[in-house]
Design a protein around this motif. Sequence first.
Motif, mmCIF file in Angstrom:
data_model
loop_
_atom_site.group_PDB
_atom_site.id
_atom_site.type_symbol
_atom_site.label_atom_id
_atom_site.label_comp_id
_atom_site.label_asym_id
_atom_site.label_seq_id
_atom_site.Cartn_x
_atom_site.Cartn_y
_atom_site.Cartn_z
ATOM 1 N N ARG A 207 4.189 3.209 -8.497
ATOM 2 C CA ARG A 207 5.387 3.984 -8.142
ATOM 3 C C ARG A 207 6.351 3.118 -7.331
ATOM 4 O O ARG A 207 5.932 2.402 -6.419
ATOM 5 C CB ARG A 207 5.001 5.209 -7.329
ATOM 6 N N PRO A 208 7.653 3.197 -7.611
ATOM 7 C CA PRO A 208 8.632 2.452 -6.807
ATOM 8 C C PRO A 208 8.684 3.001 -5.381
ATOM 9 O O PRO A 208 8.760 4.222 -5.182
ATOM 10 C CB PRO A 208 9.956 2.687 -7.535
ATOM 11 N N LEU A 209 8.622 2.114 -4.389
ATOM 12 C CA LEU A 209 8.709 2.514 -2.991
ATOM 13 C C LEU A 209 10.042 2.118 -2.358
ATOM 14 O O LEU A 209 10.647 2.893 -1.629
ATOM 15 C CB LEU A 209 7.563 1.897 -2.180
ATOM 16 N N PHE A 210 10.474 0.876 -2.624
ATOM 17 C CA PHE A 210 11.706 0.366 -2.031
ATOM 18 C C PHE A 210 12.486 -0.446 -3.060
ATOM 19 O O PHE A 210 11.899 -1.070 -3.938
ATOM 20 C CB PHE A 210 11.411 -0.554 -0.826
ATOM 21 N N PHE A 211 13.806 -0.416 -2.910
ATOM 22 C CA PHE A 211 14.670 -1.341 -3.640
ATOM 23 C C PHE A 211 15.424 -2.169 -2.607
ATOM 24 O O PHE A 211 16.048 -1.617 -1.695
ATOM 25 C CB PHE A 211 15.653 -0.596 -4.540
ATOM 26 N N ILE A 212 15.369 -3.490 -2.749
ATOM 27 C CA ILE A 212 15.970 -4.401 -1.771
ATOM 28 C C ILE A 212 16.931 -5.337 -2.482
ATOM 29 O O ILE A 212 16.586 -5.935 -3.504
ATOM 30 C CB ILE A 212 14.882 -5.218 -1.033
ATOM 31 N N ARG A 213 18.122 -5.442 -1.948
ATOM 32 C CA ARG A 213 19.123 -6.377 -2.449
ATOM 33 C C ARG A 213 19.674 -7.170 -1.278
ATOM 34 O O ARG A 213 19.938 -6.606 -0.209
ATOM 35 C CB ARG A 213 20.259 -5.625 -3.155
ATOM 36 N N TYR A 214 19.827 -8.490 -1.458
ATOM 37 C CA TYR A 214 20.364 -9.323 -0.381
ATOM 38 C C TYR A 214 21.300 -10.374 -0.964
ATOM 39 O O TYR A 214 21.222 -10.733 -2.137
ATOM 40 C CB TYR A 214 19.230 -9.989 0.410
ATOM 41 N N TYR A 215 22.206 -10.870 -0.122
ATOM 42 C CA TYR A 215 23.195 -11.855 -0.555
ATOM 43 C C TYR A 215 23.735 -12.563 0.691
ATOM 44 O O TYR A 215 23.496 -12.124 1.833
ATOM 45 C CB TYR A 215 24.354 -11.172 -1.303
ATOM 46 N N LYS A 216 24.490 -13.645 0.481
ATOM 47 C CA LYS A 216 25.121 -14.364 1.581
ATOM 48 C C LYS A 216 26.629 -14.210 1.494
ATOM 49 O O LYS A 216 27.207 -14.323 0.409
ATOM 50 C CB LYS A 216 24.731 -15.844 1.557
ATOM 51 N N ASP A 217 27.253 -13.977 2.652
ATOM 52 C CA ASP A 217 28.696 -13.797 2.681
ATOM 53 C C ASP A 217 29.408 -15.144 2.752
ATOM 54 O O ASP A 217 28.778 -16.209 2.647
ATOM 55 C CB ASP A 217 29.106 -12.890 3.839
ATOM 56 N N ALA B 48 0.826 -1.200 0.000
ATOM 57 C CA ALA B 48 0.000 0.000 0.000
ATOM 58 C C ALA B 48 0.863 1.254 0.000
ATOM 59 O O ALA B 48 1.960 1.276 0.570
ATOM 60 C CB ALA B 48 -0.928 -0.008 1.207
ATOM 61 N N SER B 49 0.378 2.298 -0.650
ATOM 62 C CA SER B 49 1.082 3.572 -0.655
ATOM 63 C C SER B 49 1.252 4.079 0.773
ATOM 64 O O SER B 49 0.360 3.935 1.608
ATOM 65 C CB SER B 49 0.305 4.607 -1.474
ATOM 66 N N GLY B 50 2.404 4.681 1.047
ATOM 67 C CA GLY B 50 2.655 5.207 2.377
ATOM 68 C C GLY B 50 3.180 4.188 3.360
ATOM 69 O O GLY B 50 3.422 4.523 4.524
ATOM 70 N N THR B 51 3.400 2.941 2.935
ATOM 71 C CA THR B 51 3.925 1.906 3.831
ATOM 72 C C THR B 51 5.344 2.253 4.258
ATOM 73 O O THR B 51 6.173 2.653 3.440
ATOM 74 C CB THR B 51 3.924 0.535 3.130
ATOM 75 N N GLU B 52 5.622 2.125 5.554
ATOM 76 C CA GLU B 52 6.956 2.388 6.075
ATOM 77 C C GLU B 52 7.699 1.071 6.273
ATOM 78 O O GLU B 52 7.115 0.064 6.679
ATOM 79 C CB GLU B 52 6.875 3.149 7.392
ATOM 80 N N MET B 53 8.990 1.085 5.998
ATOM 81 C CA MET B 53 9.794 -0.121 6.116
ATOM 82 C C MET B 53 10.086 -0.437 7.580
ATOM 83 O O MET B 53 10.480 0.445 8.351
ATOM 84 C CB MET B 53 11.105 0.039 5.345
ATOM 85 N N THR B 54 9.889 -1.688 7.937
ATOM 86 C CA THR B 54 10.269 -2.206 9.251
ATOM 87 C C THR B 54 11.031 -3.506 9.044
ATOM 88 O O THR B 54 10.985 -4.100 7.958
ATOM 89 C CB THR B 54 9.036 -2.469 10.132
ATOM 90 N N ALA B 55 11.710 -3.971 10.082
ATOM 91 C CA ALA B 55 12.452 -5.227 9.979
ATOM 92 C C ALA B 55 11.502 -6.391 9.710
ATOM 93 O O ALA B 55 11.828 -7.314 8.958
ATOM 94 C CB ALA B 55 13.252 -5.470 11.261
ATOM 95 N N GLN B 56 10.331 -6.350 10.299
ATOM 96 C CA GLN B 56 9.352 -7.421 10.073
ATOM 97 C C GLN B 56 8.859 -7.415 8.628
ATOM 98 O O GLN B 56 8.783 -8.468 7.975
ATOM 99 C CB GLN B 56 8.170 -7.267 11.027
ATOM 100 N N LEU B 57 8.523 -6.220 8.104
ATOM 101 C CA LEU B 57 8.070 -6.117 6.714
ATOM 102 C C LEU B 57 9.176 -6.556 5.766
ATOM 103 O O LEU B 57 8.918 -7.239 4.765
ATOM 104 C CB LEU B 57 7.654 -4.683 6.405
ATOM 105 N N LEU B 58 10.422 -6.173 6.065
ATOM 106 C CA LEU B 58 11.554 -6.580 5.229
ATOM 107 C C LEU B 58 11.626 -8.101 5.119
ATOM 108 O O LEU B 58 11.804 -8.645 4.025
ATOM 109 C CB LEU B 58 12.857 -6.031 5.800
ATOM 110 N N GLY B 59 11.490 -8.793 6.248
ATOM 111 C CA GLY B 59 11.520 -10.256 6.242
ATOM 112 C C GLY B 59 10.404 -10.842 5.402
ATOM 113 O O GLY B 59 10.608 -11.803 4.660
ATOM 114 N N GLU B 60 9.205 -10.263 5.495
ATOM 115 C CA GLU B 60 8.065 -10.764 4.718
ATOM 116 C C GLU B 60 8.284 -10.564 3.225
ATOM 117 O O GLU B 60 7.978 -11.454 2.409
ATOM 118 C CB GLU B 60 6.791 -10.044 5.168
ATOM 119 N N LEU B 61 8.824 -9.408 2.855
ATOM 120 C CA LEU B 61 9.050 -9.123 1.435
ATOM 121 C C LEU B 61 10.130 -10.042 0.852
ATOM 122 O O LEU B 61 9.975 -10.563 -0.269
ATOM 123 C CB LEU B 61 9.464 -7.660 1.260
#
Length: 451
Positions: free
Chosen positions: A151-161, A5-18
Motif C-alpha cells: 500500500r502507498p504510504l507517502f509520496f515525496i518530491r524534491y528539487y533544487k531552487d 513498516a505499516s503505520g510508520t509516521e513521517m519525521t524529518a529524520q525519516l524523510l532525510g533517510e528516505l
Amino acid sequence: MIRVASGTEMTAQLLGELITKHKRIVTERYSILKNAYENKYKIMDQPDKPAYKPDNRIAVNFAKYIVDTMNGYFIGNPIKETHEDATVGEYLEYLDQYNDQDDNNAELSKICSIYGCGYEMYFVDDTGQIGITYVSPMESFIVYDDSILERPLFFIRYYKDADNIEHGSWSDSIIVQHFVNRGSYKWEDEPKRHGFDGVPAVEYMENAERLGIFESVLPIIDAYNKAISEKANDVDYFADAYLKVLGAELDEQALKDLRASRVINLEGDVGDVIIEFLAKPNGDETQEHLIDRLERLIFQISMVANISDENFGNSSGIALKYKLQSMSNLSKTKERKFISGMNQRYRLIFSNPLSDAPKDAWVGIHYKFTPNIPANLLEESQIAGNLAGITSEETQLMVLSIVDNVQKEIERKRMEMEGDTDDFSRGQGGDIIGNQPGVLEKETAATMEPA
C-alpha cells in the motif's frame, strides 16, 4: 521500490533517510538511463588515446530510437475514454482537456520506457480545479508499506531552487507538507489537507520488474559504439598511411618535393629501390559482421521493431503484423499497467469533493488503446459494417480509428438522422407531406442501422 513498516509516521529524520536512499538509486541506475537517452554513453568517458592515434568517439543513440519508436506505437494515438453515464463522460473530457492529458499521457509513457516507472501527482490549483501532472523518478518516489499488498504510504518530491537549496513536499493519505534542506531537513509550513482519499500520486510501470525498455540492451549498445568508433579509427589510420622507401635515402628537400609534386623519381637499380605504403592488417569484413550482428541483437532483445530498415516498408497486411508482433506483446503488457494506473488516477480524483463525478464512477470507465500503425480505413469500415446487428453501435464505432470520441459520434449521428427525418416529412414552405403513405416509414427504416 522503497518500503517501510505499516503505520510508520513521517519525521524529518525519516524523510532525510528516505531521500538519501532514493538519491543512491538515482546515481546508480536512473542517471545512467537518463544519460543513455540523451546520447551520453560510456564511449565518451574512455581514457584518451595517445595524440598520434585516431580517437573517434561515436555514440549511436539506440536508446532514444527504441523509446521514441515504442512510445509512438503505444500512445501516438491518444487513449480513448468512454463511460456509460454521459454526465461522467463529459466531466472526463473536460478534466482531460483542462490538464492537456493527451500530452501528459505521452510524456508519462516515455518516462516509463526510460526508467521503468514514472509518477503522476494530483492537486487542487489556484482556480479550484483538480490538476494532473507527471513527475520523473529522478526527483520523486512513492514509499510503500511492507505488506503483501504494498500500500502507498507517502509520496515525496524534491528539487533544487536557483540558489541550489533543496526544497520539496511529502504527502500521505490525508495531508501534504513542504520541507527545506539547509544542512538538515525541516518543515517549511504546517500540514494541509489535500482532499483526496489516498496518497495523491500514482506510480505507472513499464512492466512488473520496473525495467526500462532499453535497459537490457545497454551493454550491447556500448559494444556497438565501441565497434563503430574503432571502425572510424581504422579509416583514419588508412587515410594517414606511411610511405615506405627502401634502397634510397631522401633528404628533407626531396621529401618536400615529393609531397608537392606527388612524383617519385629516384636513382638506382630497379630491384634495389622499393617504394610502397605501409599497410595495416585489414579487419574490415570482421568489423562489419560484428556491427551488423550487434545491431540485430539490439532490436531483437529490446523487442522493438527497426522500422527504419529498408525491408520493413515493403511489408503489408499479415507480414507487417508478424514483424510488429514482439512490439505488440510489449505494448499489451504496458497497456494493462497503464489501465491499472488510470483506474487509480480517477479513483483518487473522483474522491475529491471538487470532482463533478460520483466517487465510484471510475469503475465504469472504459479505455481504448489504438496502436499507431498505418490505418486501413477500407478494412476498418468493412469490419464495422459486418458487426451491424451483432454488436452495439458503440462497439462498431470503436473499430474505426478515425473516430476519436465514440459517444460524441453516436450523438452527432442521431442528430443528423433526426434532421433528415424532419426535412423529409416537410414539403416546400414547411407543409407536412400527407399524400405519400408509407414513404416516411420506409425512409426511416432505410436510414436506421441496427443498434
